[in-house]
Scaffold this motif. Structure first.
Motif, short mmCIF file in Angstrom:
data_model
loop_
_atom_site.label_atom_id
_atom_site.label_comp_id
_atom_site.label_asym_id
_atom_site.label_seq_id
_atom_site.Cartn_x
_atom_site.Cartn_y
_atom_site.Cartn_z
N UNK A 15 77.40 37.41 9.00
CA UNK A 15 76.21 36.91 9.59
C UNK A 15 75.58 38.03 10.58
N UNK A 16 76.23 38.79 11.17
CA UNK A 16 75.53 39.67 12.14
C UNK A 16 74.90 40.61 11.08
N UNK A 17 75.42 40.98 10.32
CA UNK A 17 74.61 42.08 9.37
C UNK A 17 73.39 41.47 8.82
N UNK A 18 73.45 40.22 8.48
CA UNK A 18 72.26 39.61 7.89
C UNK A 18 71.35 39.40 8.88
N UNK A 19 71.62 39.26 10.21
CA UNK A 19 70.67 39.19 11.45
C UNK A 19 70.02 40.50 11.68
N UNK A 20 71.03 41.66 11.38
CA UNK A 20 70.58 43.00 11.56
C UNK A 20 69.50 43.22 10.53
N UNK A 21 69.88 42.91 9.19
CA UNK A 21 68.65 42.90 8.22
C UNK A 21 67.33 42.44 8.32
N UNK A 22 67.46 40.98 9.00
CA UNK A 22 66.43 40.44 9.08
C UNK A 22 65.72 40.85 10.33
N UNK A 23 66.22 41.50 11.38
CA UNK A 23 65.63 42.00 12.46
C UNK A 23 64.94 43.34 12.24
N UNK A 24 65.72 44.15 11.15
CA UNK A 24 64.81 45.54 10.77
C UNK A 24 63.62 45.07 9.99
N UNK A 25 63.71 43.96 9.16
CA UNK A 25 62.52 43.58 8.47
C UNK A 25 61.64 43.23 9.47
N UNK A 26 61.65 42.64 10.58
CA UNK A 26 60.73 42.10 11.63
C UNK A 26 60.13 43.49 12.20
N UNK A 27 61.00 44.19 12.58
CA UNK A 27 60.46 45.64 13.23
C UNK A 27 59.61 46.26 12.45
N UNK A 28 59.67 46.40 10.81
CA UNK A 28 58.86 46.91 10.14
C UNK A 28 57.69 46.26 10.04
N UNK A 29 57.64 44.90 9.85
CA UNK A 29 56.41 44.10 9.82
C UNK A 29 55.36 44.31 10.98
N UNK A 30 56.25 44.09 12.10
CA UNK A 30 55.53 44.11 13.41
C UNK A 30 54.65 45.42 13.67
N UNK A 31 55.46 46.59 13.19
CA UNK A 31 54.88 47.94 13.45
C UNK A 31 53.74 48.02 12.52
N UNK A 32 53.54 47.55 11.11
CA UNK A 32 52.60 47.72 10.10
C UNK A 32 51.51 46.90 10.77
N UNK A 33 51.69 45.83 11.31
CA UNK A 33 50.76 44.77 11.97
C UNK A 33 50.04 45.33 13.17
N UNK A 34 50.71 46.52 13.90
CA UNK A 34 50.41 46.98 15.25
C UNK A 34 50.80 46.02 16.38
N UNK A 35 51.74 45.05 16.16
CA UNK A 35 51.96 44.11 17.05
C UNK A 35 50.71 43.14 17.12
N UNK A 36 50.25 42.60 16.05
CA UNK A 36 48.99 41.84 16.33
C UNK A 36 47.71 42.43 16.49
N UNK A 37 47.85 43.77 16.34
CA UNK A 37 46.47 44.52 16.27
C UNK A 37 46.10 45.22 14.91
N UNK A 38 45.57 44.10 14.11
CA UNK A 38 45.35 44.69 12.74
C UNK A 38 44.08 45.47 12.81
N UNK A 39 44.51 46.77 12.39
CA UNK A 39 43.27 47.68 12.37
C UNK A 39 43.42 48.81 11.48
N UNK A 40 42.62 49.21 10.59
CA UNK A 40 42.76 50.40 9.74
C UNK A 40 42.21 51.77 10.30
N UNK A 41 42.85 52.75 10.56
CA UNK A 41 42.38 53.88 10.91
C UNK A 41 41.12 54.69 10.23
N UNK A 42 40.16 54.99 10.91
CA UNK A 42 38.89 55.71 10.20
C UNK A 42 39.34 57.22 9.95
N UNK A 43 38.56 57.69 9.12
CA UNK A 43 38.49 59.20 8.67
C UNK A 43 39.85 59.51 8.08
#
Length: 404
Positions: A15-43
């Protein structure tokens, strides 16, 4: 007084390992989203735009909605372990759990000061549903969970849209507060971000969850997790292996038509009133099916080997979920928000995934170091102590310290 009890160590590890897997997924998602700052860099060069699109689409296909669902499932499981251990000692845990949810709400308010995508308040509120269902029969709980999973409010809205084409449904009210919060986190100083998050950020986050079906879905997942605990399906046995194999097969069979439906059906619906509930119901069910596939596959791999190295690597990370969940948000907003490094302007999905990997590695090393000298993470310890305040000796249940 509540005496010490013991619980199956293998169950805790998986169960702890599953939690760790879920939290890793959350970290990846939140970073891609820039923590709710949805922005595509220019240039950026064209090849990097193309790579970022692949990374973005893949990350969201595999993880969006599934990590949250896994957390929710395990939250319900943890409630069962706490409830069972207290019950074995003749202690009625329900009132204590309500207090525990109040403490979780306080943690959520601290977290929400930094990040306007907090989910802990939703857990603290919906978690109270577990109190009245905790002593119901398995069949009754299963029926209630399925009803919640099917998003009854959205089904009612779909039916009503056919009956009354002029029916005016509620809209995306969260967007108003998202528009107010976004420029502050982009350009505001630290004090301005805190002030904005106290009000606009809270309304943005929680209205989004309410308007996207998270209330009923979370309640369903909590109850499903409680049933998994009752049936001991995270303990290896011929019955549990059989259950997870069936879940793996059925989830694949269910996901394919649900994914096709949620991809194409909303596009052919002209009525906005009808399209909105369909856009909530179908993705919710598709994400649930894919989450079942991920959890069952992860569990069967664990049963096969007693935990592969890559799975056990995540165990200490999952033992400190509350600490790491709040910690990664604080690290992330400092990296991306305007008052910090402001990297939202310069990092696409690929670079953000690399940053997320760095945050994960730092937190994993910290978790291993901390747990070498302590039984729980620092916030988990405070949560457990607060939960059992006024009781001379708490149930020695390591799941007491686990966060969703």
């Amino acid at each position: 007084m509540i005496q010490n009890t013991t619980i199956n160590k293998d169950r805790l590890d998986i169960v702890d390992s599953l939690r760790g897997f879920a939290l890793l997924a959350i970290v990846l998602l939140h970073n891609v989203e820039h923590y709710n700052l949805f922005y595509i860099p220019e240039n950026m060069p064209e090849w990097l735009y193309s790579l970022d699109k692949v990374v973005w689409d893949t990350t969201f296909f595999l993880l969006a909605g599934k990590a949250y669902a896994t957390f929710s499932l395990l939250f319900g499981f943890s409630f069962y372990i706490q409830f069972r251990n207290a019950q074995q000692q003749g202690y009625d845990y329900r009132a204590r759990f309500a207090w525990r949810m109040f403490l979780l709400a306080l943690f959520s308010q601290f977290h929400a000061l930094f990040y306007n995508g907090d989910i802990l308040l939703l857990y603290a509120v919906v978690g109270l549903v577990l109190i009245p269902v905790s002593k119901l029969k398995d069949r009754t709980v299963l029926i209630l969970a399925v009803i919640c999973l099917l998003q009854p409010l959205e089904l009612i809205r779909i039916v009503y849209a056919f009956i009354d084409p002029e029916f005016t449904s509620y809209g995306h009210y969260f967007r108003k507060y998202a528009r107010l919060a976004e420029p502050v986190v982009q350009n505001g100083n630290f004090y301005e971000v805190l002030r904005s998050n106290i009000w606009h950020g809270q309304l943005y986050s929680n209205l989004w969850q309410v308007e996207n079906g998270r209330l009923f879905q979370t309640a369903a997942l909590f109850m499903f997790g409680m049933l998994l605990g009752r049936k001991t399906y995270f303990v290896k046995s011929s019955e549990s292996v059989r259950f997870w194999k069936k879940t793996l097969v059925y989830s694949i069979i269910a996901f394919i038509p649900l994914y096709v439906a949620k991809t194409y059906i909303p596009g052919i619906i002209e009525s906005k009133v009808l399209k909105m509930p369909v856009n909530i119901l179908l993705p919710s069910l598709a994400n649930f099916a894919f989450m079942c596939f991920l959890v069952s596959g992860f569990t069967l791999l664990w049963f096969r080997s007693g935990g592969y190295k890559f799975q056990r690597l995540l165990t200490p990370y999952g033992r400190m979920t509350l600490t790491n969940y709040i910690g990664q948000s604080i690290m992330g907003v400092v990296i991306y928000y305007g008052y910090g490094l402001g990297l939202y302007k310069y990092t696409g999905a690929t670079a953000s995934i690399l940053i997320a990997t760095g945050i994960f590695c730092i937190q994993l090393l910290f978790s291993r170091w901390w747990l070498s000298a302590h039984r729980q993470g620092p916030l988990e310890y405070l949560w457990k102590k607060g939960t059992w305040i006024g009781v001379k000796k708490a149930v020695n249940d390591e799941n007491n310290s686990k966060t969703p």
